[in-house]
Design an enzyme around this catalytic site. Structure first.
Site, short mmCIF file in Angstrom:
data_model
loop_
_atom_site.label_atom_id
_atom_site.label_comp_id
_atom_site.label_asym_id
_atom_site.label_seq_id
_atom_site.Cartn_x
_atom_site.Cartn_y
_atom_site.Cartn_z
CB CYS A 228 34.88 18.69 50.08
SG CYS A 228 36.35 18.64 51.11
N GLY A 229 34.00 20.91 52.61
CA GLY A 229 34.42 22.08 53.35
C GLY A 229 35.92 22.27 53.38
CG HIS A 230 38.29 19.44 55.26
ND1 HIS A 230 38.65 20.10 56.41
CD2 HIS A 230 37.51 18.40 55.65
CE1 HIS A 230 38.12 19.48 57.46
NE2 HIS A 230 37.43 18.46 57.02
CB CYS A 231 37.57 20.96 48.69
SG CYS A 231 37.70 19.16 48.80
#
Length: 541
Positions: A50-53
């Site tokens: 996950c990029g946001h993670c």
């Protein structure tokens, strides 16, 4: 230039630092005991891809290190490994961050995903709603955050005590609250009890509330005084401006110097209308796209527009005019006096409704939403992958009602392109789905469940005025017919594909296979991207 040896030592040091994480990595067999062992815990449920993670990770680490000194642990759970644990806590998107006060007492983290915001938020959570202050602790408390409130009242003033405590409980996520009954401290601060002083790190540094202690009055005072005369709209402040509940005037400019100059120029206007409208600069380079949401032309700066945040109405300032003190002062005054009509962006009202889902635009919004039916309305964006995935299921859901003569007069399933139409609702992400029950249109109910036909239908049945059951009367025979129809469609498609294949040359088949593989690859990429954007697929400031 550093020598190779120094560089190598630096890499070793960095690796050691990376391994010495202050974030606790928990599993299903350790999670519950850890939560039970601490009064307050912040937990992140994430996926490695996950990029946001990944963006949150360094901020989360920094916050963990600072909060470790305050005995507030931060933990993380890898949901690709701990599937059951994440399911138990209702994790549907990544990252999901929750505040725990025991295994069964948890609420979503509602702050920004930056280290200072996490630290501030969790520090507030660790303190009591109201901290009891003395002459030894008051000065330190006054500078403990950007905004703090201190109540000064007599020891036997139970009414003021109770009222202030109720306000503190409702706003504890946003501000620090303290109280004292020390008469000498009140005198030193120049207030007559009961009173509240809001201390802040900007503008005039403090504001005083000396009216009768009333919950609504104190809340209004707090939200007004806590916002700078001319602040800046950004990721850390946008939610606060929206929560203030009063109109916001945006000052778009490209450079920090120009924003600073305009802020000083327009500050007297902000002072004059304090409590009626907020003014704030906004970086036109970084957030210029937001100008379109306010019905301004993009790439034409500086610019000014007012948003009525409660009704989500837009009042763009004529961009052929210069943004000066006198022009904006007259514009704001006309707005406050109710002399300006809102700008309404709308697609044409459809001449004919096609399909079971009713298409809503700005010009027929009130008519559709306020009809004497339970109206389920989806706010979508054409580019939103999740909206595209929902579309066929939403159409199926609508057919359950529109094709049933008993339910059609009771339920409307509708959708509106919230990027092409001004709607009175504040939408923070796509798709957003709300139910407007008949007889209670002022109190729409936000849908937050799984986007399945069955769950959406159950939501309408449970919350609508008419308790319409889309599946009532459906029997096994009808279900078999549906299955048979679906099977027949599959057989038909297979037969057509076989015929088409027989007519193709071997080379043609080869090219088609290549094409399909390419399409599938792109679909996987798109799906991965959409999954990654579960939390932030919207125009976020």
């Amino acid at each position: 230039m550093r020598s190779f040896r120094n560089a190598a030592l630096g890499l070793v040091g960095a690796a050691a630092l990376a391994s010495a994480s202050d974030v606790h990595d928990l599993k299903k067999d350790t999670f519950t005991d850890f939560i039970k062992g601490h009064d307050l815990v912040l937990a992140e449920f994430f996926a490695p891809w996950c990029g946001h993670c990944k963006a949150l990770a360094p901020e989360y680490e920094e916050a963990a290190t600072t909060l470790k000194e305050k005995d507030i642990p931060l933990v993380k759970v890898d949901c690709t490994e701990e599937v059951d644990l994440c399911k138990d806590y209702g994790v549907e998107g990544y990252p999901t961050v929750k505040v725990f006060r025991g295994p069964d007492n948890h609420v979503p983290y509602s702050g920004q995903r930056k280290a200072p915001a996490i630290i501030s938020y969790m520090t507030k959570q660790a303190l009591p709603a109201v901290s009891v202050l003395t002459s030894d602790t008051l000065e330190e408390f006054k500078t403990a955050d950007k905004v703090v409130l201190v109540a000064f009242y007599e020891a036997d003033d139970k009414v003021s005590n109770t009222t202030f405590s109720e306000v503190a409980e409702s706003l504890r996520d946003d501000y620090l609250f303290g109280a004292t009954n020390d008469a000498a401290l009140a005198e030193a601060e120049g207030v007559k009890r009961p009173a509240i002083v809001l201390y802040k790190t900007f503008d005039e540094k403090k504001n005083t509330f000396e009216e009768k202690f009333d919950k609504e009055a104190i809340t209004s005072f707090t939200k007004t005084a806590a916002i700078p005369l001319v602040g800046e709209v950004g990721p850390d402040t946008y939610a606060g401006y929206m929560a203030a509940g009063i109109p916001l005037g945006y000052i778009f400019a490209e450079t920090p110097e120009e924003r600073e100059t305009l802020a000083e120029t327009l500050k007297p206007i902000a002072q004059k209308h304090k409590g009626k409208i907020n003014l704030a600069t906004i970086d036109a380079k970084a957030f210029g796209a937001h100008a379109g949401n306010l019905n301004l032309e993009a790439d034409k700066w500086p610019a000014f527009a007012i948003q009525e945040t409660v009704k989500n109405q837009k009042f763009p300032f004529d961009q052929s005019k210069k943004v000066t003190h006198d022009e904006i002062s007259a514009f704001v005054q006309d707005f406050v006096d109710g002399k300006i009509s809102p700008s309404v962006k709308s697609e044409p009202i459809p001449e004919k409704q096609e399909g079971s889902v009713k298409v809503v635009v700005a010009h027929n919004y009130e008519e559709v939403v306020n009809e004497d039916k339970d109206v389920l309305l989806e706010f979508y964006a054409p580019w939103c992958g999740h909206c595209k995935a929902l579309a066929p299921k939403y159409e199926e859901l609508a057919a359950l009602y529109s094709e049933n003569p008993d339910l059609a007069p009771k339920v409307t399933i509708a959708k509106v392109d919230a990027t092409a139409n001004d709607v009175p609702d504040e939408i923070s992400g796509f798709p957003t789905i709300k139910l407007f029950p008949a007889g209670a249109k002022d109190s729409p109910i936000l849908y937050s469940g799984s986007r399945t036909i069955e769950d959406l239908a159950a939501f309408i049945k449970e919350n609508g005025k008419y308790k319409a059951d889309a599946y009532e009367g459906r029997n096994e025979t009808e279900d078999l017919k549906d299955d048979a129809g679906a099977a027949q469609q599959v057989v038909g498609e297979a037969a057509a594909a076989a015929t088409e294949k027989a007519e193709e040359t071997a080379e043609g088949v080869k090219e088609k296979v290549k094409s399909k593989v390419s399409e599938a690859t792109e679909a996987v990429k798109t799906a991965a991207g959409d999954t990654d954007a579960v939390q932030d697929e919207h125009d976020e400031l």
